[in-house]
Write an enzyme that holds these catalytic residues in place. Structure first.
Site, PDB file in Angstrom:
ATOM      1  N   ASN A 182       0.812  -1.229   0.000  1.00  0.00           N
ATOM      2  CA  ASN A 182       0.000   0.000   0.000  1.00  0.00           C
ATOM      3  C   ASN A 182       0.845   1.279   0.000  1.00  0.00           C
ATOM      4  OD1 ASN A 182       0.708  -0.705   2.652  1.00  0.00           O
ATOM      5  ND2 ASN A 182      -0.991   0.445   3.508  1.00  0.00           N
ATOM      6  N   CYS A 195      -3.096   1.377   6.668  1.00  0.00           N
ATOM      7  CA  CYS A 195      -3.288   0.655   7.932  1.00  0.00           C
ATOM      8  C   CYS A 195      -3.946   1.541   8.973  1.00  0.00           C
ATOM      9  CB  CYS A 195      -1.949   0.144   8.450  1.00  0.00           C
ATOM     10  SG  CYS A 195      -0.728   1.452   8.627  1.00  0.00           S
ATOM     11  N   GLU A 199       4.622  -4.554  12.512  1.00  0.00           N
ATOM     12  CA  GLU A 199       3.649  -3.479  12.276  1.00  0.00           C
ATOM     13  C   GLU A 199       2.500  -4.097  11.507  1.00  0.00           C
ATOM     14  OE1 GLU A 199       2.779  -1.090  13.447  1.00  0.00           O
ATOM     15  OE2 GLU A 199       3.737   0.755  12.901  1.00  0.00           O
TER      16      GLU A 199
HETATM   17  P1  NAD Z   1       0.770  -9.368   3.738  1.00  0.00           P
HETATM   18  O1  NAD Z   1       0.874  -9.733   5.175  1.00  0.00           O
HETATM   19  O2  NAD Z   1      -0.004 -10.266   2.847  1.00  0.00           O
HETATM   20  O3  NAD Z   1       2.209  -9.243   3.065  1.00  0.00           O
HETATM   21  C1  NAD Z   1       3.200  -8.380   3.572  1.00  0.00           C
HETATM   22  C2  NAD Z   1       4.556  -8.860   3.100  1.00  0.00           C
HETATM   23  O4  NAD Z   1       4.843 -10.116   3.710  1.00  0.00           O
HETATM   24  C3  NAD Z   1       4.664  -9.096   1.601  1.00  0.00           C
HETATM   25  O5  NAD Z   1       5.935  -8.665   1.156  1.00  0.00           O
HETATM   26  C4  NAD Z   1       4.546 -10.598   1.477  1.00  0.00           C
HETATM   27  O6  NAD Z   1       5.142 -11.145   0.329  1.00  0.00           O
HETATM   28  C5  NAD Z   1       5.262 -11.051   2.721  1.00  0.00           C
HETATM   29  N1  NAD Z   1       4.891 -12.387   3.198  1.00  0.00           N
HETATM   30  C6  NAD Z   1       3.743 -13.072   2.958  1.00  0.00           C
HETATM   31  N2  NAD Z   1       3.784 -14.260   3.588  1.00  0.00           N
HETATM   32  C7  NAD Z   1       4.975 -14.334   4.234  1.00  0.00           C
HETATM   33  C8  NAD Z   1       5.595 -15.296   5.067  1.00  0.00           C
HETATM   34  N3  NAD Z   1       4.981 -16.443   5.378  1.00  0.00           N
HETATM   35  N4  NAD Z   1       6.822 -15.035   5.556  1.00  0.00           N
HETATM   36  C9  NAD Z   1       7.442 -13.860   5.290  1.00  0.00           C
HETATM   37  N5  NAD Z   1       6.900 -12.909   4.498  1.00  0.00           N
HETATM   38  C10 NAD Z   1       5.679 -13.131   3.986  1.00  0.00           C
HETATM   39  O7  NAD Z   1       0.172  -7.893   3.725  1.00  0.00           O
HETATM   40  P2  NAD Z   1      -0.252  -7.011   2.476  1.00  0.00           P
HETATM   41  O8  NAD Z   1      -1.502  -7.548   1.888  1.00  0.00           O
HETATM   42  O9  NAD Z   1       0.931  -6.810   1.599  1.00  0.00           O
HETATM   43  O10 NAD Z   1      -0.550  -5.607   3.207  1.00  0.00           O
HETATM   44  C11 NAD Z   1      -1.759  -5.328   3.815  1.00  0.00           C
HETATM   45  C12 NAD Z   1      -1.679  -5.494   5.310  1.00  0.00           C
HETATM   46  O11 NAD Z   1      -0.590  -4.748   5.828  1.00  0.00           O
HETATM   47  C13 NAD Z   1      -2.906  -4.956   6.022  1.00  0.00           C
HETATM   48  O12 NAD Z   1      -3.290  -5.839   7.022  1.00  0.00           O
HETATM   49  C14 NAD Z   1      -2.416  -3.651   6.618  1.00  0.00           C
HETATM   50  O13 NAD Z   1      -3.138  -3.205   7.749  1.00  0.00           O
HETATM   51  C15 NAD Z   1      -1.013  -3.985   6.960  1.00  0.00           C
HETATM   52  N6  NAD Z   1      -0.241  -2.766   7.089  1.00  0.00           N
HETATM   53  C16 NAD Z   1       0.150  -2.347   8.317  1.00  0.00           C
HETATM   54  C17 NAD Z   1       0.838  -1.158   8.460  1.00  0.00           C
HETATM   55  C18 NAD Z   1       1.259  -0.609   9.802  1.00  0.00           C
HETATM   56  O14 NAD Z   1       2.025   0.357   9.821  1.00  0.00           O
HETATM   57  N7  NAD Z   1       0.810  -1.164  10.906  1.00  0.00           N
HETATM   58  C19 NAD Z   1       1.123  -0.401   7.329  1.00  0.00           C
HETATM   59  C20 NAD Z   1       0.689  -0.855   6.099  1.00  0.00           C
HETATM   60  C21 NAD Z   1       0.024  -2.044   5.979  1.00  0.00           C
END
Ligand code: NAD
Length: 510
Positions: free
Chosen positions: A152, A281, A247
């Site tokens: 995002n 988020c 996060e």
């Molecule tokens: P996601 O958890 O699907 O993926 C995040 C990252 O993790 C990607 O690079 C993905 O390839 C990697 N990943 C996936 N499975 C993994 C594993 N088993 N081991 C290691 N890495 C792995 O999230 P998304 O769909 O990319 O992003 C959306 C989510 O992120 C939402 O829940 C949002 O709230 C959260 N988010 C949080 C913040 C914050 O600051 N708290 C900021 C932005 C987004």
């Protein structure tokens, strides 16, 4: 998208496995790139190479590192059009919002560089008991920081942590989201020639499993993403006892009290809910309004939302407010939540349907109930459910009835009361009469509680110290031949210890 597919970083080419994945423009459906899914071996090699570079980097003074970082910043700013173009193409956000991400990075590079000598110089610790010793704490970079980031905010979330880690003397390997890896490659491409030791900053591309390999190799993982993925990352990191900073997701409440400036609050709600198509988020995901102003306030919000311009991010940047959703999976969640809310009796005051491709109209829902998915689960899309509440207490109770605790806001004409009520919200941060601006202020801590995060705080000294290991150095000042508590114990030691215990701690308290 000229040179991206031909990135010169060895960490981003030559996948021996040959597996690849494709990156698409969410506004047009056009394929932008095909990139390697990096194998565990390749990730291991990238981290090893980063480890070698890190030693060279950590040996430099703060000032030498600062010069390199600022050279990189100049190059990023000089190439802002290219960066914005890449980010808009892969994420779909309006160019203005892409520029905001770059602005944030440029700003915090300066802040971290300026503050590093103060935050990381270590400090003396006055000892209250053993005056015969002196103690100080020093900070060492942890080594290779693995950054795993979502789609995002590919720049802000992929590199906000990365550059803090670099300033602190670490090497960084970024595993960007498979949905939006191109901006990360662009930034690393622009890091060439500014003075980083080769391999200090690398990108590894691929799906979740590539992120898993990074967890298996890096010295610390800074993960931003969904809560369930964060738990998997933590579980995997536990096998090597590698520190993880998480996060995670959010379901941020906004509370509007009857004495609020309703015009400002309505604008704040719209910005908070629909910025980046709600794929934030810390976006406003549920809005509680005190009953006496509910009708007027809802009308103001709906009027504002109807003025939003949804459209392709290409073309005149001042002509777009919302782009498409970034990928199909997120759009599916939005559609599922709206369908569920409809069936359970929600009213859709505006929006409620998808446009062409991945576009979804900004949507306001009322008559929502706690059993609806849109009230229980993270949406991460352009939906704004509004709930009427009797008073501030009811709003706080409903706002806190959530597994998440990332950010929040309270809107009132009485800011002292707002600040007092803010302390009753279970969230890592709360804005009074504002929305999510705290994120970009590098002086103040940001991070979630409950299912929204663990161990992670950016802001202030923690921004840099979380990428370091503190070491305590304790020095004896006087060099006596022995110490009273060393073996073998002298006969008088028990008596002396008992005497000291009584003298110091026996006083009674009523
Ligand atoms: P996601 O958890 O699907 O993926 C995040 C990252 O993790 C990607 O690079 C993905 O390839 C990697 N990943 C996936 N499975 C993994 C594993 N088993 N081991 C290691 N890495 C792995 O999230 P998304 O769909 O990319 O992003 C959306 C989510 O992120 C939402 O829940 C949002 O709230 C959260 N988010 C949080 C913040 C914050 O600051 N708290 C900021 C932005 C987004």
């Amino acid at each position: 998208m000229d040179t991206l597919e031909k990135s010169t970083s060895p960490a981003t080419t030559n996948p021996s496995s040959g597996a690849t994945f494709k990156v698409y423009n969410p506004a047009t459906g056009e394929q932008l790139a095909e990139l390697p899914v990096m194998t565990p071996d390749q990730v291991e090699q990238a981290v090893r190479r980063a480890g070698t570079a890190q030693k060279e980097w950590a040996a430099l003074s703060f000032n030498e590192r600062r010069k390199v970082m600022l050279r990189w910043r100049s190059k990023l700013v000089a190439n802002k059009e290219k960066i914005v173009e890449t980010l808009v193409a892969e994420n779909g956000k309006p160019p203005l919002e892409a520029l905001m991400e770059l602005f944030y990075l440029a700003d915090v590079i300066g802040y971290y560089c300026a503050q590093a000598p103060r935050f990381l110089k270590g400090y003396k610790v006055p000892l209250h008991l053993l005056k015969t010793k002196r103690a100080r704490v020093v900070y060492h970079p942890v080594g290779v920081v693995g950054v795993i980031s979502p789609w995002n905010f590919p720049l802000l979330l992929g590199f906000g942590d990365a550059l803090a880690a670099l300033v602190a003397g670490n090497a960084v390997v970024v595993k960007p989201s498979e949905v939006t890896p191109l901006s990360a490659l662009r930034l690393v491409e622009l890091a060439e020639g500014v003075g980083f030791p080769p391999g200090l900053l690398q990108v590894v591309t691929g799906w979740g499993e590539t992120g898993g390999s990074l967890v298996d190799n890096a010295d610390l993982i800074a993960f931003t993403g969904g809560t369930n993925t964060g738990k998997k990352v933590m579980e995997r990191a536990s096998r090597r006892l590698v520190p993880v900073l998480l996060e995670l997701g959010g379901k941020d409440p906004m509370i509007v009290l009857k004495d609020a400036d309703l015009d400002r609050a309505a604008r704040g709600a719209v910005a908070g809910a629909f910025f980046n198509s709600g794929q934030v988020c810390i976006s406003v995901e549920k809005l509680f309004v005190e009953a006496p102003v509910y009708d007027v306030f809802v009308a103001k919000v709906v009027e504002q939302v109807k003025r939003l311009r949804l459209g392709s991010p290409a073309g005149d940047p001042s002509n777009r407010d919302l782009g498409p959703m970034t990928y199909q999976g997120q759009l599916d969640i939005v559609e599922q939540q709206v369908a569920d809310a409809r069936v359970k009796g929600a009213h859709i005051l505006t929006g409620g349907k998808r446009g062409e491709g991945l576009f979804y109209e900004p949507t306001v829902l009322t008559n929502v109930t706690p059993d609806m998915l849109v009230m229980r689960e993270e949406t991460f899309g352009p939906l704004l459910p509004i709930i009427k509440v009797k008073d501030a207490d009811e709003a706080l109770r409903l706002a806190n009835a959530s597994n998440f605790g990332l950010s929040s806001s309270i809107w009132t004409g009485d800011t002292s009361r707002g600040e007092a009520l803010a302390q009753k919200l279970e969230a890592g941060s709360t804005c009074v009469n504002d929305v999510f601006i705290n994120y970009i202020l590098p002086e103040v801590p940001f991070g979630g509680i409950k299912d929204s995060g663990l161990g992670y705080r950016h802001g202030g000294a923690d921004s840099l110290r979380k990428f370091c290991r503190p070491q305590t150095i304790l020095t004896d000042r006087f060099g006596l031949k022995s110490e009273p508590i060393w073996l073998p114990y002298g006969k008088k030691v028990p008596k002396l210890l008992g005497f000291a215990l009584n003298l110091m701690y026996k006083r009674k308290y009523s």
